[in-house]
Write an enzyme that holds these catalytic residues in place. Structure first.
Site, mmCIF file in Angstrom:
data_model
loop_
_atom_site.group_PDB
_atom_site.id
_atom_site.type_symbol
_atom_site.label_atom_id
_atom_site.label_comp_id
_atom_site.label_asym_id
_atom_site.label_seq_id
_atom_site.Cartn_x
_atom_site.Cartn_y
_atom_site.Cartn_z
ATOM 1 N N TYR A 150 0.846 -1.190 0.000
ATOM 2 C CA TYR A 150 0.000 0.000 0.000
ATOM 3 C C TYR A 150 0.880 1.237 0.000
ATOM 4 O O TYR A 150 2.054 1.197 0.358
ATOM 5 C CB TYR A 150 -0.970 0.009 1.190
ATOM 6 C CG TYR A 150 -0.327 0.141 2.542
ATOM 7 C CD1 TYR A 150 -0.238 1.382 3.171
ATOM 8 C CD2 TYR A 150 0.185 -0.959 3.202
ATOM 9 C CE1 TYR A 150 0.349 1.503 4.425
ATOM 10 C CE2 TYR A 150 0.759 -0.849 4.452
ATOM 11 C CZ TYR A 150 0.849 0.380 5.062
ATOM 12 O OH TYR A 150 1.431 0.496 6.301
ATOM 13 N N CYS A 151 0.299 2.351 -0.458
ATOM 14 C CA CYS A 151 0.969 3.648 -0.453
ATOM 15 C C CYS A 151 -0.104 4.711 -0.265
ATOM 16 O O CYS A 151 -1.204 4.408 0.185
ATOM 17 C CB CYS A 151 1.808 3.851 -1.704
ATOM 18 S SG CYS A 151 0.913 3.762 -3.255
ATOM 19 N N THR A 152 0.180 5.950 -0.605
ATOM 20 C CA THR A 152 -0.779 7.019 -0.335
ATOM 21 C C THR A 152 -1.834 7.141 -1.425
ATOM 22 O O THR A 152 -3.021 7.147 -1.148
ATOM 23 C CB THR A 152 -0.043 8.363 -0.155
ATOM 24 O OG1 THR A 152 0.901 8.198 0.881
ATOM 25 C CG2 THR A 152 -1.006 9.458 0.218
ATOM 26 N N GLY A 179 -4.773 3.311 -2.494
ATOM 27 C CA GLY A 179 -3.504 3.588 -1.830
ATOM 28 C C GLY A 179 -2.791 2.357 -1.557
ATOM 29 O O GLY A 179 -1.952 1.748 -1.689
#
Length: 179
Positions: A150-152, A179
């Site tokens: 996951y990321c933003t 995200g």
């Protein structure tokens, strides 16, 4: 930024126009990039009368959306399975030794909050991600390990997922939707 990989950017849209704006974007086939998908993430809301975060529109054409340092572009149509937040939550609850959760966000974002037992992809610049993924997943069986990333907003995970599948050979890559 605009490239053959798609579009990555931020805009501020008045809340009453948000749904119409989103639908208009989704109808534009040229915005979906090579992967054939438009991913939209909602950020902070700005109320009426509050200062707007962007004073002008800047569009830059780039070879790649994120400076990944790779000699060839990744095939973004093969980047792992997109998982809805509810399903992600269920997978986290059932986690076992075959699951690795990787946080692809920057250090500040990681420090603010993260999923329990998430491992930080510790890099100062994105192009160093590939070596760090190798370090974090060293010795893991590629056919049995479930790599949850996951990321933003999505672009870092899009590329990381493609790299994990295509360059590292992991069969089970799961990306958190949004995200």
């Amino acid at each position: 930024h605009i490239s053959g990989e798609g579009v990555n950017g931020q805009v501020c849209v008045p809340e009453p126009s948000e749904e119409a704006f989103t639908q208009a974007l989704r109808q534009r086939k040229e915005l979906v990039g090579d992967a054939g998908e438009l991913i939209l993430s909602r950020g902070e809301r700005v109320g009426a009368g509050e200062p707007q975060p962007f004073s002008d529109l800047r569009v830059k054409v780039r070879q790649r959306l994120v400076n990944d340092g790779l000699p060839e572009s990744l095939d973004l149509s093969d980047r792992g399975q997109l998982v809805a937040p509810a399903q992600w939550h269920e997978l986290l609850q059932k986690r076992d030794e075959d699951v690795v959760v990787l946080d692809c966000r920057n250090g500040y974002e990681f420090d603010v909050g993260r999923f329990e037992e998430a491992r930080k992809v510790q890099v100062d610049v994105y192009r160093d991600t590939w070596e760090e993924l190798g370090r974090l997943l060293e010795g893991r069986p590629k056919d049995k390990t479930n790599v949850m990333i996951y990321c933003t907003g999505g672009i870092r995970c899009e590329k990381a997922g493609a790299f994990l599948r295509q360059e590292m050979g992991f069969d089970h890559v799961l990306r958190l939707r949004g995200g």
